[in-house]
Enzyme design. Structure first.
Site, PDB file in Angstrom:
ATOM      1  N   GLU A   1       0.743  -1.272   0.009  1.00 40.04           N
ATOM      2  CA  GLU A   1       0.017   0.145  -0.062  1.00 40.04           C
ATOM      3  C   GLU A   1       0.943   1.195   0.007  1.00 40.04           C
ATOM      4  O   GLU A   1       0.753   2.073   0.888  1.00 40.04           O
ATOM      5  CB  GLU A   1      -1.000   0.105   1.224  1.00 40.04           C
ATOM      6  CG  GLU A   1      -1.775  -1.401   1.252  1.00 40.04           C
ATOM      7  CD  GLU A   1      -2.774  -1.648   2.422  1.00 40.04           C
ATOM      8  OE1 GLU A   1      -3.020  -0.478   3.095  1.00 40.04           O
ATOM      9  OE2 GLU A   1      -3.176  -2.581   2.585  1.00 40.04           O
TER      10      GLU A   1
ATOM     11  N   ASN B   1       2.316  -4.881  -3.424  1.00 43.77           N
ATOM     12  CA  ASN B   1       0.749  -5.238  -3.097  1.00 43.77           C
ATOM     13  C   ASN B   1      -0.050  -4.064  -2.691  1.00 43.77           C
ATOM     14  O   ASN B   1       0.279  -3.073  -1.814  1.00 43.77           O
ATOM     15  CB  ASN B   1       0.902  -6.190  -1.695  1.00 43.77           C
ATOM     16  CG  ASN B   1      -0.467  -6.886  -1.508  1.00 43.77           C
ATOM     17  OD1 ASN B   1      -1.183  -7.601  -2.497  1.00 43.77           O
ATOM     18  ND2 ASN B   1      -1.059  -6.710  -0.266  1.00 43.77           N
TER      19      ASN B   1
ATOM     20  N   HIS C   1     -10.170  -6.027  -1.858  1.00 42.47           N
ATOM     21  CA  HIS C   1     -11.270  -5.981  -1.195  1.00 42.47           C
ATOM     22  C   HIS C   1     -12.222  -5.085  -1.547  1.00 42.47           C
ATOM     23  O   HIS C   1     -12.318  -3.831  -1.842  1.00 42.47           O
ATOM     24  CB  HIS C   1     -10.597  -5.180  -0.032  1.00 42.47           C
ATOM     25  CG  HIS C   1      -9.617  -5.648   0.553  1.00 42.47           C
ATOM     26  ND1 HIS C   1      -9.761  -6.809   1.851  1.00 42.47           N
ATOM     27  CD2 HIS C   1      -8.315  -5.516   1.034  1.00 42.47           C
ATOM     28  CE1 HIS C   1      -8.704  -7.285   2.361  1.00 42.47           C
ATOM     29  NE2 HIS C   1      -7.722  -6.512   1.888  1.00 42.47           N
TER      30      HIS C   1
ATOM     31  N   GLU D   1      -6.047 -10.690  -1.176  1.00 45.83           N
ATOM     32  CA  GLU D   1      -6.521 -10.319   0.033  1.00 45.83           C
ATOM     33  C   GLU D   1      -8.254 -10.119  -0.268  1.00 45.83           C
ATOM     34  O   GLU D   1      -9.020  -9.619   0.536  1.00 45.83           O
ATOM     35  CB  GLU D   1      -6.307  -9.018   0.481  1.00 45.83           C
ATOM     36  CG  GLU D   1      -4.891  -8.932   0.855  1.00 45.83           C
ATOM     37  CD  GLU D   1      -4.457  -7.786   1.565  1.00 45.83           C
ATOM     38  OE1 GLU D   1      -5.233  -7.088   2.170  1.00 45.83           O
ATOM     39  OE2 GLU D   1      -3.137  -7.556   1.522  1.00 45.83           O
TER      40      GLU D   1
ATOM     41  N   ASP E   1     -12.019 -10.104  -0.099  1.00 44.12           N
ATOM     42  CA  ASP E   1     -13.244 -10.268   0.593  1.00 44.12           C
ATOM     43  C   ASP E   1     -14.192  -9.360  -0.326  1.00 44.12           C
ATOM     44  O   ASP E   1     -13.898  -8.419  -0.853  1.00 44.12           O
ATOM     45  CB  ASP E   1     -12.845  -9.988   2.145  1.00 44.12           C
ATOM     46  CG  ASP E   1     -12.354  -8.657   2.479  1.00 44.12           C
ATOM     47  OD1 ASP E   1     -11.712  -8.664   3.471  1.00 44.12           O
ATOM     48  OD2 ASP E   1     -12.442  -8.031   1.526  1.00 44.12           O
TER      49      ASP E   1
HETATM   50  O1  G3I Z   1      -2.335  -7.890  18.792  1.00 47.16           O
HETATM   51  C1  G3I Z   1      -2.863  -7.014  19.362  1.00 47.16           C
HETATM   52  C2  G3I Z   1      -3.642  -7.321  20.715  1.00 47.16           C
HETATM   53  O2  G3I Z   1      -2.584  -7.775  21.773  1.00 47.16           O
HETATM   54  C3  G3I Z   1      -4.325  -6.586  21.439  1.00 47.16           C
HETATM   55  O3  G3I Z   1      -5.049  -6.890  22.600  1.00 47.16           O
HETATM   56  C4  G3I Z   1      -5.547  -6.173  20.426  1.00 47.16           C
HETATM   57  C5  G3I Z   1      -6.452  -4.937  21.158  1.00 47.16           C
HETATM   58  O4  G3I Z   1      -7.224  -4.164  19.818  1.00 47.16           O
HETATM   59  O5  G3I Z   1      -5.142  -5.686  19.128  1.00 47.16           O
HETATM   60  C6  G3I Z   1      -4.256  -6.693  18.504  1.00 47.16           C
HETATM   61  O6  G3I Z   1      -3.735  -6.200  17.384  1.00 47.16           O
HETATM   62  C7  G3I Z   1      -4.625  -6.219  16.210  1.00 47.16           C
HETATM   63  C8  G3I Z   1      -4.172  -6.613  15.140  1.00 47.16           C
HETATM   64  O7  G3I Z   1      -5.074  -6.544  13.926  1.00 47.16           O
HETATM   65  C9  G3I Z   1      -3.941  -8.222  15.439  1.00 47.16           C
HETATM   66  O8  G3I Z   1      -5.088  -8.847  15.649  1.00 47.16           O
HETATM   67  C10 G3I Z   1      -5.071  -4.714  15.848  1.00 47.16           C
HETATM   68  O9  G3I Z   1      -5.720  -3.995  16.916  1.00 47.16           O
HETATM   69  C11 G3I Z   1      -5.660  -4.519  14.555  1.00 47.16           C
HETATM   70  O10 G3I Z   1      -5.860  -3.256  14.060  1.00 47.16           O
HETATM   71  C12 G3I Z   1      -5.191  -5.174  13.691  1.00 47.16           C
HETATM   72  O11 G3I Z   1      -6.014  -5.139  12.334  1.00 47.16           O
HETATM   73  C13 G3I Z   1      -5.192  -5.814  11.247  1.00 47.16           C
HETATM   74  C14 G3I Z   1      -5.107  -4.674  10.119  1.00 47.16           C
HETATM   75  O12 G3I Z   1      -4.630  -5.184   8.838  1.00 47.16           O
HETATM   76  C15 G3I Z   1      -4.234  -3.615  10.695  1.00 47.16           C
HETATM   77  O13 G3I Z   1      -4.290  -2.588   9.710  1.00 47.16           O
HETATM   78  C16 G3I Z   1      -6.126  -6.876  10.757  1.00 47.16           C
HETATM   79  O14 G3I Z   1      -6.080  -8.070  11.801  1.00 47.16           O
HETATM   80  C17 G3I Z   1      -5.629  -7.350   9.235  1.00 47.16           C
HETATM   81  O15 G3I Z   1      -6.623  -8.194   8.723  1.00 47.16           O
HETATM   82  C18 G3I Z   1      -5.425  -6.298   8.402  1.00 47.16           C
HETATM   83  O16 G3I Z   1      -4.961  -6.760   7.129  1.00 47.16           O
HETATM   84  C19 G3I Z   1      -4.875  -5.525   6.243  1.00 47.16           C
HETATM   85  C20 G3I Z   1      -3.423  -6.101   5.370  1.00 47.16           C
HETATM   86  O17 G3I Z   1      -2.335  -6.269   6.272  1.00 47.16           O
HETATM   87  C21 G3I Z   1      -3.228  -4.958   4.294  1.00 47.16           C
HETATM   88  N1  G3I Z   1      -4.550  -5.004   3.503  1.00 47.16           N
HETATM   89  C22 G3I Z   1      -5.517  -4.486   4.103  1.00 47.16           C
HETATM   90  C23 G3I Z   1      -5.944  -5.544   5.206  1.00 47.16           C
HETATM   91  C24 G3I Z   1      -7.228  -5.149   5.818  1.00 47.16           C
HETATM   92  O18 G3I Z   1      -7.101  -3.812   6.643  1.00 47.16           O
END
Ligand code: G3I
Length: 424
Positions: free
Chosen positions: A235, A277, A314, A344, A346
């Site tokens: 991105e 990507n 997406h 990715e 969905d």
């Molecule tokens: O690991 C911490 C955990 O310790 C804590 O308790 C919790 C509290 O909120 O947060 C956890 O971290 C989260 C992380 O995912 C792991 O689960 C973050 O808050 C959360 O923001 C993060 O979201 C991820 C997101 O990227 C961040 O931008 C999503 O799971 C993930 O599916 C998403 O994936 C992105 C790709 O990397 C790039 N393309 C877009 C895609 C969707 O946004």
């Protein structure tokens, strides 16, 4: 969600400029949609006739007392007109879907014979896979490739500067490989999910280049031979139009951070496939797609070692690209000498109509991209961003963006994706 709105707006604008549909060959599904559209239009015509009668009654009643019956007829006329508009709108939506369905059928019917099956991948959250055996089982049964959803990002692997934390990612990668699955690395250089030690201070260009090189070298050396394909830069293009998105890398190092990332990655593991990507690049003439083509064209002209482009895909029922449009996007990147992958996907069920209608539209969107990937010789894999709605990153109620529902039951989309991606 801002990103999705942007994509929505851009897809809506760009798709309006799309070339006329290919000659239609009606499929049974398309035919049933056309029949339903016809019935709706007939009902709308009846509504309009009734509204006309009510308006005439209102005019006649207005000449007599009491006038309230005139008001009653006028409000009934308005209600019938409103219902007629709604029915016509729904009919138009059904006709559009029928046309798109026929278009894919037409293009598919004229397409060359299928090439070899393509790996079907999904993003996986290791905590979920360890705590939900049914989900882990669904992954092992239905998918060939895993993208760790967050476990290979910089915040997870280098939580403290120079102190790498590989244990959890090793268990995840080794578990997948022990079951014969490929692993796709995501993402080495990304503007989000950065460790606090990196974002908490200022850096000079040279210092940050050293940080980037150290991270890429350490991670790719550690996973060499086990993770053979990486999203090196994720991105990097600005939300709207041309140029690089402002993040720590582009702002401190400058626009050539992308070149350095790929060169460091190639130094670290010359055998790995190196991808750029991004999201919102499903439509061939979309401003973001044009910007990414410009970016990767520049990289290639400077001899930067890049192997492919990941189209995240997406999308939603209302804002997506048809199979032929995705196929054209993939073709244009391939024509630049690059591999492509759907990385990715969905599809949020944000459309109107019954639940069955929504799942049908979702199936159609997934099937179009799966068909496009299978038909493109340089499409190396098709990945959905998760397995079950229960664990999607999209938390908006009712969007149900994935191919398996909360109960891990396959939705209509899965059968089509499995057919287009995996069946010989
Ligand atoms: O690991 C911490 C955990 O310790 C804590 O308790 C919790 C509290 O909120 O947060 C956890 O971290 C989260 C992380 O995912 C792991 O689960 C973050 O808050 C959360 O923001 C993060 O979201 C991820 C997101 O990227 C961040 O931008 C999503 O799971 C993930 O599916 C998403 O994936 C992105 C790709 O990397 C790039 N393309 C877009 C895609 C969707 O946004």
């Amino acid at each position: 969600m801002r990103r999705l709105f942007l994509v929505a707006l851009l897809l809506c604008l760009a798709s309006a400029a799309q070339p006329p549909a290919a000659p239609a060959q009606t499929t049974p599904r398309a035919a049933s949609l056309m029949v339903r559209a016809g019935r709706l239009e007939a009902a709308a015509r009846r509504d309009l006739r009734t509204a006309g009668r009510e308006r005439r009654l209102a005019r006649a009643a207005a000449k007599k007392a009491p006038r309230r019956s005139a008001r009653r007829h006028r409000s009934r006329a308005a209600r019938y007109r409103k219902r007629a508009r709604s029915r016509r709108k729904h009919a138009a939506s059904l006709r559009r879907r029928a046309a798109a369905l026929s278009q894919v059928k037409a293009v598919a019917a004229s397409a060359p014979p299928r090439r070899a099956p393509v790996p079907l991948g999904t993003a996986l959250d290791w905590r979920v896979a360890r705590t939900d055996p049914a989900l882990a089982d669904a992954f092992l049964r239905h998918f060939d490739q895993m993208t760790p959803e967050n476990e290979l990002k910089m915040y997870a692997l280098q939580p403290l500067r120079g102190a790498y934390s590989f244990a959890s990612a090793d268990r995840m990668v080794d578990w997948a490989r022990a079951h014969g699955k490929r692993v796709r690395g995501h993402a080495l250089v990304y503007g989000s999910q950065l460790p606090a030690w990196l974002t908490a201070r200022d850096w000079t260009r040279d210092e940050l280049l050293e940080v980037m090189r150290d991270h890429i070298q350490a991670v790719m050396t550690h996973f060499r031979g086990r993770v053979t394909e990486w999203d090196v830069v994720n991105e990097g293009v600005v939300d709207w139009g041309d140029g690089l998105t402002p993040n720590i890398w582009s702002q401190v190092i400058g626009p050539d951070y992308v070149d350095y990332a790929f060169r460091f990655a190639h130094e670290a593991d010359p055998g790995a496939k190196l991808f750029y990507n991004d999201w919102g690049i499903e439509l061939p003439d979309h401003p973001r797609t044009v910007a990414v083509r410009k970016l990767v064209s520049g990289l290639k002209s400077r001899g930067v070692p890049i192997d492919g482009v990941g189209i995240q895909d997406h999308v939603t029922n209302r804002y997506n690209a048809t199979g032929p449009q995705v196929a054209e996007t993939l073709r244009r990147f391939a024509a630049m000498g690059l591999d492509v992958a759907i990385t990715e996907m969905d599809v949020q069920t944000d459309s109107g109509g019954s639940r069955a209608d929504q799942l049908e539209a979702q199936r159609h969107a997934f099937a179009g991209s799966a068909w496009a990937c299978r038909m493109e010789p340089r499409c190396t894999s098709f990945t959905s961003w998760g397995i079950s709605d229960r664990y999607s990153w999209i938390e908006t109620p009712g969007m149900a963006p994935l191919m398996f529902d909360d109960a891990l039951e396959p939705k209509p989309a899965f059968a089509d994706v499995e057919d287009w991606i995996k069946k010989p």
